[in-house]
Structures are given as structure tokens and as C-alpha cells.
Design an enzyme around this catalytic site. Structure first.
Site, mmCIF file in Angstrom:
data_model
loop_
_atom_site.group_PDB
_atom_site.id
_atom_site.type_symbol
_atom_site.label_atom_id
_atom_site.label_comp_id
_atom_site.label_asym_id
_atom_site.label_seq_id
_atom_site.Cartn_x
_atom_site.Cartn_y
_atom_site.Cartn_z
ATOM 1 C CG PHE A 78 -6.034 9.476 2.065
ATOM 2 C CD1 PHE A 78 -6.797 10.555 2.598
ATOM 3 C CD2 PHE A 78 -4.864 9.619 1.712
ATOM 4 C CE1 PHE A 78 -6.401 11.797 2.559
ATOM 5 C CE2 PHE A 78 -4.486 11.009 1.459
ATOM 6 C CZ PHE A 78 -5.265 11.856 1.890
ATOM 7 N N GLY A 82 -9.222 0.534 3.710
ATOM 8 C CA GLY A 82 -10.334 1.373 3.525
ATOM 9 C C GLY A 82 -11.590 1.013 4.486
ATOM 10 C CE1 TYR A 85 2.452 0.447 -1.084
ATOM 11 C CE2 TYR A 85 4.255 2.011 -0.810
ATOM 12 C CZ TYR A 85 3.185 1.780 -1.090
ATOM 13 O OH TYR A 85 2.391 2.900 -1.400
ATOM 14 N NE ARG A 141 -0.887 6.229 4.741
ATOM 15 C CZ ARG A 141 -1.452 6.287 3.676
ATOM 16 N NH1 ARG A 141 -0.995 6.780 2.696
ATOM 17 N NH2 ARG A 141 -2.859 5.673 3.709
HETATM 18 N N1 NAD Z 1 -1.531 8.532 0.397
HETATM 19 C C1 NAD Z 1 -0.125 8.571 -0.098
HETATM 20 O O1 NAD Z 1 0.718 9.243 0.478
HETATM 21 C C2 NAD Z 1 0.539 7.538 -1.312
HETATM 22 C C3 NAD Z 1 1.858 7.669 -1.486
HETATM 23 C C4 NAD Z 1 2.383 6.864 -2.379
HETATM 24 C C5 NAD Z 1 1.348 5.884 -2.995
HETATM 25 N N2 NAD Z 1 0.220 5.782 -2.651
HETATM 26 C C6 NAD Z 1 -0.717 4.819 -3.401
HETATM 27 O O2 NAD Z 1 -1.866 5.380 -3.796
HETATM 28 C C7 NAD Z 1 -2.901 4.402 -3.592
HETATM 29 C C8 NAD Z 1 -3.927 4.818 -2.356
HETATM 30 O O3 NAD Z 1 -3.521 5.150 -1.076
HETATM 31 P P1 NAD Z 1 -4.187 5.654 -0.008
HETATM 32 O O4 NAD Z 1 -3.193 6.245 0.619
HETATM 33 O O5 NAD Z 1 -5.529 6.025 -0.347
HETATM 34 O O6 NAD Z 1 -4.302 4.282 0.794
HETATM 35 P P2 NAD Z 1 -5.554 3.516 1.545
HETATM 36 O O7 NAD Z 1 -4.849 2.432 2.316
HETATM 37 O O8 NAD Z 1 -6.125 4.700 2.372
HETATM 38 O O9 NAD Z 1 -6.422 3.032 0.388
HETATM 39 C C9 NAD Z 1 -6.266 1.767 -0.613
HETATM 40 C C10 NAD Z 1 -7.558 1.165 -0.570
HETATM 41 O O10 NAD Z 1 -7.317 -0.009 -1.189
HETATM 42 C C11 NAD Z 1 -8.201 -0.943 -0.903
HETATM 43 N N3 NAD Z 1 -7.554 -2.263 -1.296
HETATM 44 C C12 NAD Z 1 -6.281 -2.907 -0.765
HETATM 45 N N4 NAD Z 1 -6.143 -4.046 -1.451
HETATM 46 C C13 NAD Z 1 -7.238 -4.059 -2.257
HETATM 47 C C14 NAD Z 1 -7.712 -5.354 -3.100
HETATM 48 N N5 NAD Z 1 -7.155 -6.374 -3.214
HETATM 49 N N6 NAD Z 1 -9.103 -5.196 -3.752
HETATM 50 C C15 NAD Z 1 -9.672 -4.047 -3.578
HETATM 51 N N7 NAD Z 1 -9.364 -3.032 -2.710
HETATM 52 C C16 NAD Z 1 -8.238 -3.254 -1.954
HETATM 53 C C17 NAD Z 1 -8.021 -0.758 0.755
HETATM 54 O O11 NAD Z 1 -9.213 -1.201 1.429
HETATM 55 C C18 NAD Z 1 -8.126 0.650 0.889
HETATM 56 O O12 NAD Z 1 -9.439 1.316 0.762
HETATM 57 C C19 NAD Z 1 -2.364 3.055 -3.068
HETATM 58 O O13 NAD Z 1 -2.001 2.403 -4.139
HETATM 59 C C20 NAD Z 1 -0.938 3.740 -2.508
HETATM 60 O O14 NAD Z 1 0.124 2.724 -2.701
HETATM 61 C C21 NAD Z 1 -0.550 6.526 -1.893
#
Ligand code: NAD
Length: 326
Positions: free
Chosen positions: A12, A37, A150, A191
Site C-alpha cells: 500500500f 503486496g 510485529y 485494517r
Molecule cells: N499503513 C499503515 O497504517 C502503517 C502503520 C504503521 C507502520 N506501517 C509500516 O509501513 C510499512 C508499509 O506498510 P503497508 O501498509 O504498505 O503494508 P503492506 O502490507 O501493504 O506492504 C508491505 C509490503 O512488504 C512486502 N514484504 C513483506 N515482507 C517482505 C520481504 N521479506 N521481502 C520483500 N517484501 C516483503 C509485502 O509483500 C508488501 O507488499 C510496513 O513496514 C509497516 O509495518 C504501516
């Protein structure tokens, strides 16, 4: 033109960030293993000559050997499942992404002398006993529960950044993100905003966990992307942990009612048991972000939700049209 790596690029936030960096004239290398993703998030970007996508796992040490990862200047390390639904299905992969994956990306930053930004989380505060949460608060995380994979691995990811900053002078910046939303979150992401909007649009019951009195603060994705870019640019942010989020706080029940009203939905609001260790309150103190990166969010929840609902509705209609045609 800078050459910039984004891990978690098919997710995202990673896909929104990549689009903005491309729009600003940079060359972006996106890395993702598609664990949470999906391809749809990179399809549009792949048409752009300055975008390269690598399907790779950041926990694999061979990531450092990829030809495309030489002569890079910045690394945004986002790779990690983020939704409780997904990280609880894959706890070991989540721990690995935030520990081994973070170390691999810091090693890359060291080799390339690249600036490094790590997306940690408000979950680093656990179920907070101090409210709102400043960066100095050390948190209340349960290590013996379903959220620990996490919360604790993000905290350890922060420790890696600290040690690489202290020992090797890596230009490392840690941001603790609070709930961020918009179109682009998967319908089945689990979420709160994607759940409520998907349910309201399809006329299903809007399911609130607990009595809905728990609070959250929601940041629209455009605000978050601009904060990530400002943090990466800021020299003052190096070696710092910074909260990023929208400090306006809502109860979950207020959000459910707002989604229902904005969508003129007939959905009923129903209640399910509160999941284990669900934080009761969550709201960032963003004074440090205001001071160091001169940022504060601009989009109200109502405005952001209107855009989000419009986009989910459009997507749902496209899917329905495809079904009718087939
Ligand atoms: N969106 C939020 O509200 C939020 C809040 C707090 C923290 N975050 C952090 O921001 C980051 C992005 O969040 P998001 O909402 O886009 O989540 P998301 O799940 O949409 O995106 C995370 C991406 O990481 C990829 N991924 C996971 N493990 C992997 C690996 N080992 N190697 C390569 N790719 C991998 C997944 O395939 C996915 O595309 C994350 O680290 C998350 O913890 C997001």
C-alpha cells in the site's frame, strides 16, 4: 535524478511512495516478495522507464548481489506485513523481514553510503499507558501474545538502525507510523478503514471490535508520503525516531458512523469480541515532526474518507462490469 530503493514496493504505502518519487523525476528500484503486496500495485508504475521492479525477499542475503542495487543513494525500507491479519498468519516471516531484512538493507546502505529510512510503527508503544504517545515513551508491549511478532520485531529493527547509526555512521532515520489509509489498501486487508469502507459499500454489516470505544488517529496517504520524503531529506532527522501520523483522535465507533454517513449506507453496525492486546488508545504526539521536518498532516478524516470511498466504489463497479461482460 536520484536512484532510490523502496522495499515493500508492491504494498500500500510503497506503491504510493514509488509513484511520488517517479513523479518527482527519480529512478526507483522497487523490491517486494508479494507476501502481502500485489501485482496490481506495480502495474501502472512498470510502464515508466524510471521504474524497475525486482521480485525478491529482503531476508535473502543474495539481495545484496542484485546488479540493480549498485550506485543507489537512498533506501526506504518498508518491507513487512503491516495488517494484524497478515502478520499473525506469518509471524516468522514478519520477524525476519524486520530483523534480518532490516540488517540486509542497512548493510546495503553501508556499502552504498546511502541514506536509510525504516518504517517502524505506533505498535512499538504496544497498549500505551501514556497518552498521547511521544517518541520518548518506551511502550507497553506484551511479548507473549499474537501481536508480539510485529511489535517486538519492529522494535528490534529500530535497534539495528541505532547500532548502524552509532557504529558505522549510517544516515539512518526511523519513523513510527500511525494508522495510514486511502485507496490501495486491499479489500481483504483487515485494517479498520478498508474493512469499514468495503462493508459499507457492499451493504454488509460494519463490524466493530469490542464496544468501539477504543481510539485511533488516521493519516491520509498523501500526507504520509510527503512526511516520508521530508524525513529522508532532513539532515536533522538522521539518528532520530520520529512519530508520523494524524493527531486527531476518533473512537472506532465514530469512524464506523462516519463511513456509514459518507457512504449513505444502510449497513448495520454490529459488534465482535475485541482481539487480544488490542490497544485501547492511540494518538501520536507530532511536535518532533513539526520541529525537525516542518510537517503536519493537512487532510481531515472526512476528506480522506470521501476520496477513499469514491475510489473503492469505482473499483467495485469495474469488477462488477467485468463479471457482467464475462
Ligand atoms: N499503513 C499503515 O497504517 C502503517 C502503520 C504503521 C507502520 N506501517 C509500516 O509501513 C510499512 C508499509 O506498510 P503497508 O501498509 O504498505 O503494508 P503492506 O502490507 O501493504 O506492504 C508491505 C509490503 O512488504 C512486502 N514484504 C513483506 N515482507 C517482505 C520481504 N521479506 N521481502 C520483500 N517484501 C516483503 C509485502 O509483500 C508488501 O507488499 C510496513 O513496514 C509497516 O509495518 C504501516
Amino acid at each position: 535524478m536520484k536512484k532510490i530503493v523502496i522495499t515493500g514496493a508492491a504494498g500500500f504505502l510503497g506503491s504510493h511512495l514509488a509513484q511520488e518519487l517517479i513523479d518527482r523525476g527519480n529512478k526507483v528500484i522497487g523490491i517486494d516478495n508479494f507476501s502481502t503486496g500485489h501485482e496490481e500495485n506495480v502495474m501502472e508504475l512498470l510502464r515508466h522507464e524510471n521504474y524497475t521492479f525486482l521480485k525478491f525477499d529482503v531476508t535473502d542475503p543474495m539481495v545484496l548481489e542484485l546488479d540493480e542495487l549498485f550506485a543507489i543513494e537512498e533506501i526506504f525500507h518498508l518491507a513487512s506485513p503491516a495488517s494484524p491479519k497478515f502478520y499473525q498468519e506469518a509471524p516468522f516471516e514478519t520477524i525476519a523481514a524486520n530483523t534480518i531484512g532490516t540488517k540486509n538493507m542497512l548493510d546495503l546502505a553501508y556499502r552504498e553510503k546511502a541514506s536509510f529510512l525504516y518504517t517502524s510503527t505506533s505498535e512499538a508503544y504496544g497498549d500505551p499507558e501514556i497518552h498521547p504517545q511521544p517518541e520518548t515513551y518506551r511502550g507497553n508491549v506484551n511479548t507473549w501474545g499474537p501481536r508480539a511478532c510485529y511489535d517486538e520485531s519492529k522494535r528490534l529493527g529500530e535497534v539495528y538502525c541505532y547500532e548502524y547509526f552509532q557504529r558505522y555512521q549510517i544516515q539512518a532515520k526511523v519513523v513510527r507510523l500511525f494508522n495510514t489509509y486511502s485507496a490501495g489498501l486491499r479489500n481483504d486487508d483487515g485494517r479498520v478503514i478498508s474493512n469499514f469502507v468495503t462493508q459499507a459499500i457492499s451493504g454488509e454489516d460494519i463490524t466493530v471490535y469490542g464496544d468501539g470505544s477504543q481510539t485511533r488517529s488516521f493519516c491520509y496517504v498523501d500526507d504520509m508520503v510527503s512526511a516520508l520524503l521530508l524525513t529522508m531529506k532532513s539532515e536533522q532527522a538522521t539518528g532520530q525516531i520520529i512519530n508520523l501520523g494524524n493527531p486527531t483522535e476518533y473512537t472506532i465507533l465514530e469512524v464506523a458512523n462516519l463511513v456509514k454517513r459518507l457512504n449513505s449506507s444502510n449497513s448495520k453496525i454490529t459488534f465482535l469480541p475485541l482481539p487480544c492486546d488490542d490497544p485501547k488508545v492511540r494518538r501520536p504526539m507530532i511536535d518532533k515532526a513539526k520541529r525537525l521536518i516542518k510537517w503536519e498532516p493537512k487532510t481531515s478524516l472526512e476528506e480522506g474518507l470521501q476520496k477513499t470511498i469514491a475510489s473503492y466504489t469505482e473499483k467495485r463497479m469495474e469488477v462488477q462490469e467485468k463479471v457482467v461482460q464475462s
